[in-house]
Design an enzyme around this catalytic site. Structure first.
Site, mmCIF file in Angstrom:
data_model
loop_
_atom_site.group_PDB
_atom_site.id
_atom_site.type_symbol
_atom_site.label_atom_id
_atom_site.label_comp_id
_atom_site.label_asym_id
_atom_site.label_seq_id
_atom_site.Cartn_x
_atom_site.Cartn_y
_atom_site.Cartn_z
ATOM 1 N N GLY A 291 15.836 30.095 -44.205
ATOM 2 C CA GLY A 291 15.244 30.241 -42.879
ATOM 3 C C GLY A 291 14.241 29.132 -42.606
ATOM 4 N N GLY B 89 10.554 35.176 -45.186
ATOM 5 C CA GLY B 89 9.423 34.667 -44.422
ATOM 6 C C GLY B 89 8.068 35.002 -45.026
ATOM 7 N N GLU C 211 16.820 41.074 -39.762
ATOM 8 C CA GLU C 211 16.099 41.113 -38.473
ATOM 9 C C GLU C 211 16.941 41.842 -37.423
ATOM 10 O OE1 GLU C 211 15.258 36.925 -38.490
ATOM 11 O OE2 GLU C 211 13.953 37.286 -40.210
ATOM 12 N N SER D 271 12.653 32.990 -48.616
ATOM 13 C CA SER D 271 11.662 32.012 -49.058
ATOM 14 C C SER D 271 12.234 30.960 -50.025
ATOM 15 C CB SER D 271 10.441 32.711 -49.671
ATOM 16 O OG SER D 271 9.819 33.541 -48.694
ATOM 17 N N GLU E 271 19.669 39.142 -49.249
ATOM 18 C CA GLU E 271 18.362 38.767 -48.710
ATOM 19 C C GLU E 271 17.407 39.955 -48.825
ATOM 20 O OE1 GLU E 271 18.839 35.162 -45.859
ATOM 21 O OE2 GLU E 271 18.741 37.000 -44.703
ATOM 22 N N ASN F 193 19.593 29.036 -41.502
ATOM 23 C CA ASN F 193 19.545 29.984 -40.382
ATOM 24 C C ASN F 193 18.270 29.668 -39.600
ATOM 25 O OD1 ASN F 193 19.359 32.134 -38.636
ATOM 26 N ND2 ASN F 193 18.945 33.661 -40.229
ATOM 27 N N HIS G 141 22.055 40.513 -40.431
ATOM 28 C CA HIS G 141 20.772 39.988 -40.915
ATOM 29 C C HIS G 141 19.717 41.087 -40.810
ATOM 30 C CE1 HIS G 141 17.106 37.648 -41.203
ATOM 31 N NE2 HIS G 141 17.833 36.740 -41.830
HETATM 32 P P1 13P Z 1 13.031 32.428 -44.966
HETATM 33 O O1 13P Z 1 13.741 31.333 -45.722
HETATM 34 O O2 13P Z 1 12.180 31.908 -43.850
HETATM 35 O O3 13P Z 1 12.325 33.368 -45.883
HETATM 36 O O4 13P Z 1 14.185 33.297 -44.227
HETATM 37 C C1 13P Z 1 15.275 33.733 -44.951
HETATM 38 C C2 13P Z 1 16.293 34.263 -44.010
HETATM 39 O O5 13P Z 1 16.102 35.278 -43.379
HETATM 40 C C3 13P Z 1 17.550 33.499 -43.856
HETATM 41 O O6 13P Z 1 18.500 34.213 -43.141
#
Ligand code: 13P
Length: 250
Positions: free
Chosen positions: A234, A173, A97, A213, A167, A9, A95
């Protein structure tokens, strides 16, 4: 047998030219990988070109969201039909976010899921608890609400191709990956919920990805868990060499 799905993603990263350069390199790096499915979800603006570039390849194209209608007065939104014509197979929905920064509700996510299914696309439904919810001992309750509100009302047949991504928000992140045991516990719980909704056999077919992560260093131990069927990556999917290492775990 559930075929592992390793999905990238990209979030709001990469222009069209950056996407093209990435895909040309990445295709070489993962040539010949057949025992796991690979997906990349670039931003909307790069989807058409990415679809052209990936035509005939074994790398699937994903989108990061979709509206529920085929068309209409919905400024700033993209319809499932538009995505399909770009060559999209998977659509990430719900998601964290989208939920936390843009205020998407469980009901909106259910509607988006419905639109994606109607267009014949495969949803990747994201669920996960915040740190506050985990510390309050509410993780399973949050997962149950998110899973049930997105999926109830659909039949098992309608949900063909459904993928779930667990997630935990505190792991996204942050560099703070869930331990394989923590991930397994949540995945097993989600599979149990799917069993309640659609029966054990159907639940056993649904792939449940872990996201938060994921890196080349931790992918193998996560994938060793019985209910972890892939990853939604991510930050570490933004570099073709790093993402290829994740794809080729084990
Ligand atoms: P990270 O791998 O950057 O932690 O993000 C995970 C994510 O939100 C994938 O959709």
């Amino acid at each position: 047998m559930r075929k592992p799905l390793i999905a990238g993603n990209w979030k709001m990263h990469k222009t069209v030219s950056e996407t093209l350069a990435y895909l040309r390199r990445f295709r070489e790096l993962v040539a010949g990988v057949e025992d796991r499915e690979i997906m990349i979800a670039p931003p909307f603006t790069a989807l058409y070109m990415a679809g052209q570039e990936l035509a005939g390849s074994h790398i699937r194209l994903g989108a990061q969201n979709a509206h529920w209608a085929e068309s209409g007065a919905f400024t700033g939104e993209i319809s499932p039909l538009m995505l399909k014509e770009c060559g999209v197979t998977y659509v990430i929905l719900g998601h964290s976010e989208r939920r936390h920064i843009f205020g998407e509700t469980d009901e909106m996510i259910r509607q988006r899921l419905s639109g994606v299914l109607s267009a014949g696309l495969k949803p990747i439904l994201c669920v996960g608890e915040t740190l506050e919810e985990r510390e309050a001992g509410r993780t399973m309750e949050v997962l149950e609400t998110q899973v049930r509100s997105a999926l109830s009302g659909f039949s098992a047949a309608e949900l063909q191709g459904l993928v779930i991504a667990y997630e935990p928000v505190w792991a996204i992140g942050t560099g703070r990956t869930a331990t394989p045991e923590t991930a397994q516990e949540a995945h097993a719980y989600i599979r149990g919920l799917l069993g309640d909704l659609f029966g054990k056999d159907r639940a056993a077919e649904v792939r449940i990805l872990y996201g938060g992560s994921v890196k080349p260093e931790n992918i193998a131990s996560l994938m060793a868990q019985p209910d972890v069927d892939g990853a939604l990556v991510g930050g570490a999917s933004l570099d073709p060499e790093t993402f290829a290492r994740i794809v080729k775990y084990g």
